[in-house]
Design a protein around this motif. Structure first.
Motif, PDB file in Angstrom:
ATOM      1  N   GLY A  46       0.818  -1.203   0.000  1.00 27.14           N
ATOM      2  CA  GLY A  46       0.000   0.000   0.000  1.00 27.14           C
ATOM      3  C   GLY A  46       0.852   1.253   0.000  1.00 27.14           C
ATOM      4  O   GLY A  46       2.077   1.220  -0.146  1.00 27.14           O
ATOM      5  N   GLY A  47       0.202   2.405   0.164  1.00 26.94           N
ATOM      6  CA  GLY A  47       0.890   3.694   0.136  1.00 26.94           C
ATOM      7  C   GLY A  47       0.446   4.506  -1.067  1.00 26.94           C
ATOM      8  O   GLY A  47      -0.585   4.238  -1.689  1.00 26.94           O
ATOM      9  N   TRP A  48       1.237   5.505  -1.399  1.00 26.81           N
ATOM     10  CA  TRP A  48       0.902   6.351  -2.545  1.00 26.81           C
ATOM     11  C   TRP A  48       1.096   5.581  -3.852  1.00 26.81           C
ATOM     12  O   TRP A  48       2.037   4.801  -3.991  1.00 26.81           O
ATOM     13  CB  TRP A  48       1.786   7.601  -2.569  1.00 26.81           C
ATOM     14  CG  TRP A  48       1.315   8.678  -1.642  1.00 26.81           C
ATOM     15  CD1 TRP A  48       1.874   9.053  -0.455  1.00 26.81           C
ATOM     16  CD2 TRP A  48       0.172   9.514  -1.837  1.00 26.81           C
ATOM     17  NE1 TRP A  48       1.154  10.065   0.115  1.00 26.81           N
ATOM     18  CE2 TRP A  48       0.095  10.374  -0.716  1.00 26.81           C
ATOM     19  CE3 TRP A  48      -0.807   9.625  -2.828  1.00 26.81           C
ATOM     20  CZ2 TRP A  48      -0.904  11.330  -0.565  1.00 26.81           C
ATOM     21  CZ3 TRP A  48      -1.798  10.574  -2.685  1.00 26.81           C
ATOM     22  CH2 TRP A  48      -1.846  11.411  -1.573  1.00 26.81           C
ATOM     23  N   TRP A  49       0.189   5.838  -4.784  1.00 26.90           N
ATOM     24  CA  TRP A  49       0.348   5.298  -6.138  1.00 26.90           C
ATOM     25  C   TRP A  49       0.068   6.430  -7.119  1.00 26.90           C
ATOM     26  O   TRP A  49      -0.997   7.036  -7.116  1.00 26.90           O
ATOM     27  CB  TRP A  49      -0.600   4.132  -6.393  1.00 26.90           C
ATOM     28  CG  TRP A  49      -0.305   3.443  -7.703  1.00 26.90           C
ATOM     29  CD1 TRP A  49      -1.005   3.538  -8.862  1.00 26.90           C
ATOM     30  CD2 TRP A  49       0.796   2.575  -7.975  1.00 26.90           C
ATOM     31  NE1 TRP A  49      -0.418   2.782  -9.851  1.00 26.90           N
ATOM     32  CE2 TRP A  49       0.695   2.174  -9.329  1.00 26.90           C
ATOM     33  CE3 TRP A  49       1.868   2.095  -7.217  1.00 26.90           C
ATOM     34  CZ2 TRP A  49       1.613   1.318  -9.936  1.00 26.90           C
ATOM     35  CZ3 TRP A  49       2.780   1.240  -7.824  1.00 26.90           C
ATOM     36  CH2 TRP A  49       2.650   0.858  -9.164  1.00 26.90           C
ATOM     37  N   ARG A  50       1.088   6.710  -7.923  1.00 26.81           N
ATOM     38  CA  ARG A  50       1.011   7.814  -8.878  1.00 26.81           C
ATOM     39  C   ARG A  50       1.222   7.291 -10.289  1.00 26.81           C
ATOM     40  O   ARG A  50       1.722   6.183 -10.485  1.00 26.81           O
ATOM     41  CB  ARG A  50       2.060   8.877  -8.540  1.00 26.81           C
ATOM     42  CG  ARG A  50       1.897   9.487  -7.150  1.00 26.81           C
ATOM     43  CD  ARG A  50       3.042  10.442  -6.835  1.00 26.81           C
ATOM     44  NE  ARG A  50       2.831  11.153  -5.570  1.00 26.81           N
ATOM     45  CZ  ARG A  50       3.192  10.688  -4.378  1.00 26.81           C
ATOM     46  NH1 ARG A  50       3.788   9.495  -4.288  1.00 26.81           N
ATOM     47  NH2 ARG A  50       2.959  11.400  -3.287  1.00 26.81           N
ATOM     48  N   ILE A  51       0.894   8.112 -11.254  1.00 28.78           N
ATOM     49  CA  ILE A  51       1.070   7.684 -12.639  1.00 28.78           C
ATOM     50  C   ILE A  51       2.542   7.410 -12.927  1.00 28.78           C
ATOM     51  O   ILE A  51       2.883   6.520 -13.717  1.00 28.78           O
ATOM     52  CB  ILE A  51       0.484   8.718 -13.627  1.00 28.78           C
ATOM     53  CG1 ILE A  51       0.421   8.106 -15.032  1.00 28.78           C
ATOM     54  CG2 ILE A  51       1.271  10.020 -13.605  1.00 28.78           C
ATOM     55  CD1 ILE A  51      -0.345   8.938 -16.035  1.00 28.78           C
ATOM     56  N   GLY A  52       3.433   8.134 -12.253  1.00 30.59           N
ATOM     57  CA  GLY A  52       4.860   7.871 -12.432  1.00 30.59           C
ATOM     58  C   GLY A  52       5.246   6.478 -11.984  1.00 30.59           C
ATOM     59  O   GLY A  52       6.136   5.844 -12.573  1.00 30.59           O
ATOM     60  N   ASP A  53       4.581   5.976 -10.925  1.00 29.73           N
ATOM     61  CA  ASP A  53       4.847   4.606 -10.475  1.00 29.73           C
ATOM     62  C   ASP A  53       4.428   3.607 -11.552  1.00 29.73           C
ATOM     63  O   ASP A  53       5.151   2.650 -11.853  1.00 29.73           O
ATOM     64  CB  ASP A  53       4.090   4.321  -9.179  1.00 29.73           C
ATOM     65  CG  ASP A  53       4.509   5.240  -8.047  1.00 29.73           C
ATOM     66  OD1 ASP A  53       5.727   5.400  -7.835  1.00 29.73           O
ATOM     67  OD2 ASP A  53       3.619   5.808  -7.388  1.00 29.73           O
ATOM     68  N   ALA A  54       3.239   3.827 -12.118  1.00 32.67           N
ATOM     69  CA  ALA A  54       2.760   2.924 -13.169  1.00 32.67           C
ATOM     70  C   ALA A  54       3.704   2.939 -14.365  1.00 32.67           C
ATOM     71  O   ALA A  54       4.035   1.889 -14.932  1.00 32.67           O
ATOM     72  CB  ALA A  54       1.348   3.325 -13.594  1.00 32.67           C
ATOM     73  N   VAL A  55       4.156   4.135 -14.746  1.00 30.67           N
ATOM     74  CA  VAL A  55       5.066   4.240 -15.888  1.00 30.67           C
ATOM     75  C   VAL A  55       6.376   3.511 -15.599  1.00 30.67           C
ATOM     76  O   VAL A  55       6.940   2.836 -16.471  1.00 30.67           O
ATOM     77  CB  VAL A  55       5.319   5.722 -16.235  1.00 30.67           C
ATOM     78  CG1 VAL A  55       6.456   5.855 -17.246  1.00 30.67           C
ATOM     79  CG2 VAL A  55       4.044   6.363 -16.779  1.00 30.67           C
ATOM     80  N   GLU A  56       6.870   3.614 -14.363  1.00 25.94           N
ATOM     81  CA  GLU A  56       8.118   2.930 -14.022  1.00 25.94           C
ATOM     82  C   GLU A  56       7.967   1.418 -14.155  1.00 25.94           C
ATOM     83  O   GLU A  56       8.851   0.738 -14.694  1.00 25.94           O
ATOM     84  CB  GLU A  56       8.558   3.296 -12.605  1.00 25.94           C
ATOM     85  CG  GLU A  56       9.902   2.682 -12.225  1.00 25.94           C
ATOM     86  CD  GLU A  56      10.364   3.058 -10.829  1.00 25.94           C
ATOM     87  OE1 GLU A  56      11.530   2.773 -10.497  1.00 25.94           O
ATOM     88  OE2 GLU A  56       9.548   3.621 -10.068  1.00 25.94           O
ATOM     89  N   TYR A  57       6.869   0.877 -13.666  1.00 23.33           N
ATOM     90  CA  TYR A  57       6.635  -0.565 -13.793  1.00 23.33           C
ATOM     91  C   TYR A  57       6.582  -0.969 -15.265  1.00 23.33           C
ATOM     92  O   TYR A  57       7.168  -1.982 -15.670  1.00 23.33           O
ATOM     93  CB  TYR A  57       5.332  -0.952 -13.096  1.00 23.33           C
ATOM     94  CG  TYR A  57       5.463  -1.228 -11.611  1.00 23.33           C
ATOM     95  CD1 TYR A  57       5.252  -2.502 -11.103  1.00 23.33           C
ATOM     96  CD2 TYR A  57       5.785  -0.213 -10.714  1.00 23.33           C
ATOM     97  CE1 TYR A  57       5.352  -2.763  -9.741  1.00 23.33           C
ATOM     98  CE2 TYR A  57       5.894  -0.454  -9.355  1.00 23.33           C
ATOM     99  CZ  TYR A  57       5.677  -1.734  -8.871  1.00 23.33           C
ATOM    100  OH  TYR A  57       5.785  -1.990  -7.520  1.00 23.33           O
ATOM    101  N   MET A  58       5.868  -0.196 -16.075  1.00 20.75           N
ATOM    102  CA  MET A  58       5.753  -0.530 -17.492  1.00 20.75           C
ATOM    103  C   MET A  58       7.100  -0.393 -18.201  1.00 20.75           C
ATOM    104  O   MET A  58       7.441  -1.197 -19.079  1.00 20.75           O
ATOM    105  CB  MET A  58       4.696   0.360 -18.150  1.00 20.75           C
ATOM    106  CG  MET A  58       3.274   0.048 -17.689  1.00 20.75           C
ATOM    107  SD  MET A  58       1.994   0.927 -18.616  1.00 20.75           S
ATOM    108  CE  MET A  58       2.168   2.580 -17.968  1.00 20.75           C
ATOM    109  N   HIS A  59       7.871   0.619 -17.804  1.00 21.72           N
ATOM    110  CA  HIS A  59       9.184   0.825 -18.416  1.00 21.72           C
ATOM    111  C   HIS A  59      10.111  -0.348 -18.118  1.00 21.72           C
ATOM    112  O   HIS A  59      10.771  -0.890 -19.023  1.00 21.72           O
ATOM    113  CB  HIS A  59       9.784   2.136 -17.903  1.00 21.72           C
ATOM    114  CG  HIS A  59      11.162   2.406 -18.419  1.00 21.72           C
ATOM    115  ND1 HIS A  59      12.290   2.304 -17.626  1.00 21.72           N
ATOM    116  CD2 HIS A  59      11.604   2.757 -19.651  1.00 21.72           C
ATOM    117  CE1 HIS A  59      13.356   2.585 -18.348  1.00 21.72           C
ATOM    118  NE2 HIS A  59      12.972   2.869 -19.577  1.00 21.72           N
TER     119      HIS A  59
END
Length: 715
Positions: free
Chosen positions: A177-190
């Motif tokens: 859990g914790g903060w989830w931002r679009i940057g986190d999603a992009v990092e996973y996809m990258h």
């Protein structure tokens, strides 16, 4: 489009509001499910580019993963496509584990695999179908809140069975859990993308050779075991239907032959002109996957528990959906057959050519399938007229009849209904000949006769809560030249519908969505709500005053409830452990004497998708149009649990209500633009008004209500 909508709402109470229209003009997220039908131009562009560019690996990013996981990766959930090439499936599984390993090495927790959601049974995903073309194709699902808005999650947000953060075999590093931002999603996809590239670089020769071997294995397989080929005759109820089917397969890279001379195989004689789709080619499994019957496995959530639902369709057999007779070769093709098989190819139309319709006989405009040299060579037998006279008689068994009718109305001609056919009068010889030629119609000429049928003033309800079913219907109407108007909620509530429309069509959506739409406060005010009580009263008045209301599949429940129709949906409320069928092909009897079933075979195949099943109640007036047999299973392809709840019941009903009609279709006649064998039921219903509707009667003795059953069973 999506970013524009989001940015227009950032900083307001509607920042994460859903968009009130489809993100693809017609079909929204179904643009990801058009892989083998290729109805949409975007699907054809992907198919053409991927075949010409020929990537060995195709990785498509989706959102969102099963909460609270952060990214879902292959292997897929069970089941996978029956004829998926094993080497390609193994490659995809290896890629999934490679991505997970790199994510772990970067400290990115929460990767998962398999589960019960993302199965790969349905081959129509544009990012999975290439696997049947020997490309390692797959998708991943990355966690996202809504658009680019950050969100903070606590364990209280997690499902109860995930709050203990227990490591699992395929989810060994639970996200906390914790903060989830679009940057986190992009990092996973990258990172996942880098892992795929790393795999391709390290195992380049294996990836390339495995693709070659996968194609070679299919050639050898279908040289040694059945089915060896499919014979498809030009002589069909709708002569354009096999052309529509084969053009799509050719566009996907399959080679098609045509017999130059008659041949006899397994005791059957196939005339010259018959198409042959041999399976001993590198994409043989693709042909078999879409041509064969599907038997969805009986997977249960627990022993004796409810069935696991397919992520998508359970059965899609194209010859059944498109009403095309196919003969399967179960013995090797002899030298005489091979000698008569001529490979089809012709000069292709450039994909970027400026043409309005390269092949008017098929249902996609522009260049369509003609940019492929094999597809362009697959054409129907020429249109022809028999007999003499000034009236053109058209058979509704041919879907292009409805294109011709709409052209005729555009040209100022008059139309009538006569003996199960449509009759066109007061049209020039040149226009008549053009329609027969362009649409490859098998027509007849005769004398003036029939019940006059003025052009229907047709309305299609389009809710602000976007409906892919409405979009598919809108697309289909446009392909066949129907003149129609989209009705929004305000249009319906305004009343006086009968003065403006003859026929109104409701898409297949659940009653709550149609009635209530978006909740107050969830979207800007102009998009709030649905039909509401006022809209329903307006529709009821429209029918009582002589209009026709067409309710497709799920919307039938709304019409039954709100218009107090003497009809019951007998499977409503039954639990999945008692009755279940989603996205499957079933067989029904049809009353071909009724105008709404004109052109249908006496035994028809319908696409059933959690659809209603009808019986009539006291006070019913009208006709049952289609019904299930009183015994046995109607399942043809897919999955069905609880066949006894269908036996003897009705699949489509015409209900007289006041001076008008409510047509209840207990199936999806135009699902994703695929079941062309039932398009005509929607088209007939869209023209069902005036004297044709007033005088319509069904065949005596076609149907009677079955004996009462225990209504409480399974509730």
């Amino acid at each position: 489009m999506i970013s524009d909508w989001y940015l227009s709402n950032v900083g307001t109470q509607y920042e994460v509001a859903p968009m009130p229209w489809l993100y693809q003009k017609y079909i929204g997220h179904d643009n990801n499910r058009d892989g083998y039908m290729l109805n949409m131009v975007e699907s054809r562009v992907l198919s053409r580019v991927w075949q010409e560019w020929d990537p060995q690996i195709i990785h498509v990013h989706h959102q969102s993963s099963p909460f609270p996981t952060r990214i879902w990766l292959p292997p897929f959930a069970e089941p996978i496509a029956t004829f998926a090439p094993p080497l390609m499936s193994r490659t995809v599984n290896s890629l999934g584990m490679t991505m997970a390993t790199m994510l772990e090495s970067r400290g990115l927790r929460g990767a998962t695999h398999m589960g019960t959601g993302f199965d790969a049974w349905y081959p129509g995903y544009v990012d999975y179908l290439p696997l049947l073309q020997n490309q390692a194709a797959f998708w991943t699902e990355t966690g996202l809140y809504r658009y680019a808005t950050p969100h903070f999650y606590t364990l209280a947000d997690f499902p109860a069975d995930k709050r203990d953060l227990r490591a699992e075999s395929l989810y060994p590093s639970p996200w906390e859990g914790g903060w989830w931002r679009i940057g986190d999603a992009v990092e996973y996809m990258h990172v996942a993308s880098i892992a795929v590239l790393d795999y391709a670089a390290k195992y380049r020769e294996d990836v390339l050779y495995n693709r070659y071997q996968s194609g070679r294995d299919q050639i050898l397989k279908y040289q040694a075991e059945p089915p060896y080929a499919y014979f498809i005759s030009q002589d069909q109820r709708d002569p354009v239907a096999p052309v529509e089917l084969l053009r799509r397969l050719a566009y996907a890279g399959l080679r098609v032959h045509q017999l130059s001379d008659p041949v006899t195989h397994e005791g059957l004689t196939h005339p010259a002109g018959t198409w042959v789709l041999a399976l001993d080619q590198e994409f043989g499994e693709l042909a078999r996957q879409v041509m064969s019957v599907q038997t969805y496995p009986d997977l249960r959530e627990y022993p004796e528990g409810p069935p696991e639902q397919p992520y998508d369709a359970a059965g899609w057999t194209l010859p059944y959906q498109m009403d095309v007779r196919v003969v399967t070769a179960t013995q090797p093709l002899g030298d005489d057959v091979r000698a008569a098989m001529q490979p089809l190819t012709t000069e292709a139309t450039p994909w970027d050519a400026d043409v309005s319709d390269a092949s008017p006989f098929d249902r996609v405009g522009g260049v369509g399938f003609d940019s492929n040299p094999v597809a362009a060579a697959i054409v129907p037998k020429p249109g022809a007229t028999m007999g003499s006279g000034s009236t053109l008689f058209l058979d509704p068994a041919q879907n292009n009849t409805f294109r011709a009718l709409n052209d005729a109305w555009d040209a100022g001609a008059s139309v009538a209904v006569a003996g199960g056919r449509y009759a066109v009068e007061n049209i020039s010889d040149s226009e008549r000949d053009r329609m027969v030629r362009d649409y490859a119609l098998q027509a007849a000429l005769g004398g003036s006769v029939g019940t006059p049928l003025p052009r229907a003033r047709l309305g299609m309800y389009r809710p602000w809560s976007p409906s892919m079913d409405e979009g598919w219907t809108r697309w289909l109407y446009e392909q066949y030249g129907f003149a129609f108007t989209n009705l929004r909620d305000a249009d319906v509530r305004a009343g006086e519908l009968r003065s403006r429309y003859d026929v109104i069509v409701l898409p297949s959506e659940r009653p709550n969505g149609l009635m209530n739409g978006f909740a107050n406060g969830s979207v800007p005010g102009q998009y709030v709500g649905g039909l509401g009580a006022e809209g329903v009263r307006s529709l009821a008045g429209f029918v009582r005053e002589g209009g026709t209301l067409v309710c497709m599949s799920s919307s039938a429940d709304l019409c039954i409830d709100e218009l107090n129709l003497p009809v019951e949906n007998v499977v409503r409320g039954l639990g999945r452990g008692v009755f279940f069928s989603a996205g499957s092909l079933l067989e029904v009897r049809t009353d071909v004497s009724h105008p709404l079933m004109a052109g249908m075979p006496e035994r028809a195949k319908i696409f059933f998708d959690r659809s209603p099943v009808f019986t009539t109640k006291e006070g019913f007036e009208g006709a049952v149009l289609a019904a299930y047999e009183a015994d046995g299973s109607p399942l043809l392809s897919g999955y069905l649990l609880g066949e006894d709840h269908l036996q003897g019941q009705a699949a489509a009903v015409d209900v007289k209500h006041g001076d008008g009609h409510v047509v209840l279709l207990g199936f999806r006649p135009q699902w994703r633009g695929q079941p062309s064998g039932t398009f005509r039921t929607l088209f007939n219903a869209s023209l069902f008004h005036s004297e044709v509707a007033r005088s319509a009667v069904g065949a005596d003795g076609f149907w009677a209500p079955p004996a009462d059953t225990d209504e409480d069973e399974g509730n």
